[in-house]
Design an enzyme around this catalytic site. Structure first.
Site, PDB file in Angstrom:
ATOM      1  N   GLU A 168      -1.744  -9.023   3.977  1.00  0.00           N
ATOM      2  CA  GLU A 168      -1.158  -9.314   5.291  1.00  0.00           C
ATOM      3  C   GLU A 168      -2.167  -9.330   6.426  1.00  0.00           C
ATOM      4  O   GLU A 168      -1.866  -9.775   7.540  1.00  0.00           O
ATOM      5  CB  GLU A 168      -0.065  -8.284   5.613  1.00  0.00           C
ATOM      6  CG  GLU A 168      -0.542  -6.928   6.114  1.00  0.00           C
ATOM      7  CD  GLU A 168      -1.072  -5.983   5.042  1.00  0.00           C
ATOM      8  OE1 GLU A 168      -1.386  -4.836   5.380  1.00  0.00           O
ATOM      9  OE2 GLU A 168      -1.167  -6.405   3.866  1.00  0.00           O
TER      10      GLU A 168
ATOM     11  N   CYS B 258       0.829  -1.205   0.000  1.00  0.00           N
ATOM     12  CA  CYS B 258       0.000   0.000   0.000  1.00  0.00           C
ATOM     13  C   CYS B 258       0.869   1.264   0.000  1.00  0.00           C
ATOM     14  O   CYS B 258       1.467   1.586  -1.020  1.00  0.00           O
ATOM     15  CB  CYS B 258      -0.987  -0.031   1.164  1.00  0.00           C
ATOM     16  SG  CYS B 258      -2.408   1.084   0.925  1.00  0.00           S
TER      17      CYS B 258
ATOM     18  N   HIS C 136      -3.856  -5.269   0.284  1.00  0.00           N
ATOM     19  CA  HIS C 136      -3.426  -5.837   1.570  1.00  0.00           C
ATOM     20  C   HIS C 136      -3.713  -7.339   1.619  1.00  0.00           C
ATOM     21  O   HIS C 136      -4.868  -7.752   1.675  1.00  0.00           O
ATOM     22  CB  HIS C 136      -4.158  -5.151   2.718  1.00  0.00           C
ATOM     23  CG  HIS C 136      -3.846  -3.698   2.857  1.00  0.00           C
ATOM     24  ND1 HIS C 136      -2.788  -3.228   3.613  1.00  0.00           N
ATOM     25  CD2 HIS C 136      -4.444  -2.599   2.316  1.00  0.00           C
ATOM     26  CE1 HIS C 136      -2.749  -1.907   3.541  1.00  0.00           C
ATOM     27  NE2 HIS C 136      -3.740  -1.501   2.766  1.00  0.00           N
TER      28      HIS C 136
END
Length: 255
Positions: free
Chosen positions: A182, A95, A180
């Site tokens: 994660e 990001c 994202h």
């Protein structure tokens, strides 16, 4: 730069809730040591010795990638990211980290067509790469951004979405991802409880995201594991190469 006792991955964070999550799981599984720092406010941060870095991770955050006046450490991060990629060290940007990487390599930062927040899909490009293993033409991801970037000259575009042309790119040893992967269940719950993350959302939007998460994450998790395990494996190989290149002390035998 300060000394580091062993080769390891450096993870740079920009907000308490924007943590590495599943990235750490993969590093731990591969036995890769790491250290986590935040240097946003430091114009001349005390960083580990560059030669000891086996990899670099730049996490997300609410600021702009070029807000250098307010966050002078971002300039140091950009220089470090470029240096790491030039040196062939595995580098991962998520990001904001993706935007720092892209602009450090010559890409341009610009506002997106519209905020891209929530679960959505990315489309694999024909020149996709092992850094971003997508088993189908499309993959489900979690979006949470306003800005986007243009592709740096010499970079390979890996994925796009309807609103964002550069969702992922590869440049040498570096992988940038606008989305994202994660975010595990613990992190997601923190995001949904963090005012900075939900300030532009209605309560109904937050409720919908919470309801969608289990089903969407079942699709995201294997994709995330493949991406981050590949990154961790490259860092492990980097450590092995660095250790093999270390000069050995000649032993003197007295008979």
């Amino acid at each position: 730069m300060g000394a580091m006792s062993q080769s390891q991955v450096l993870i740079l964070t920009h907000a308490p809730w924007e943590r590495p999550g599943r990235i750490l799981d993969s590093l731990d599984t591969c036995g890769v040591p790491y250290t986590t720092l935040s240097i946003l406010k430091d114009s001349k941060p005390d960083l580990p010795d560059f030669d000891s870095l086996a990899g670099l991770v730049l996490m997300g955050g609410p600021m702009g990638a070029q807000d250098f006046d307010q966050y002078p450490g971002l300039k140091a991060e950009a220089k470090l990211a470029k240096a790491a990629i030039v040196a062939g060290k595995p580098t991962l940007g998520v990001c904001l980290g993706h935007q720092i990487m892209a602009t450090a390599l010559g890409g341009k930062l610009k506002p997106g067509k519209a905020p891209e927040i929530g679960f959505g899909t990315i489309t694999r490009l024909e020149n996709s790469h092992e850094f971003l293993p997508m088993w189908g033409k499309k993959a489900t991801v979690l979006h949470w951004h306003n800005d986007c970037v243009t592709l740096p000259a010499g970079a390979t575009p890996l994925a796009k979405s309807d609103l964002t042309k550069v969702q992922a790119f590869r440049f040498g040893s570096g992988l940038g991802m606008q989305f994202h992967l994660e975010v595990n269940p613990t992190l997601f719950d923190e995001w949904m409880s963090e005012k900075e993350m939900t300030k532009d959302l209605k309560k109904s939007d937050v409720a919908r995201l919470r309801e969608e998460y289990p089903q969407k994450d079942a699709l995201i998790k294997p994709f995330a594991e493949a991406v981050f395990t590949g990154f961790a494996a490259r860092c492990r190989s980097q450590i092995q190469t660095m250790e093999a290149d270390e000069p050995t002390e000649e032993k003197i035998v007295i008979s």
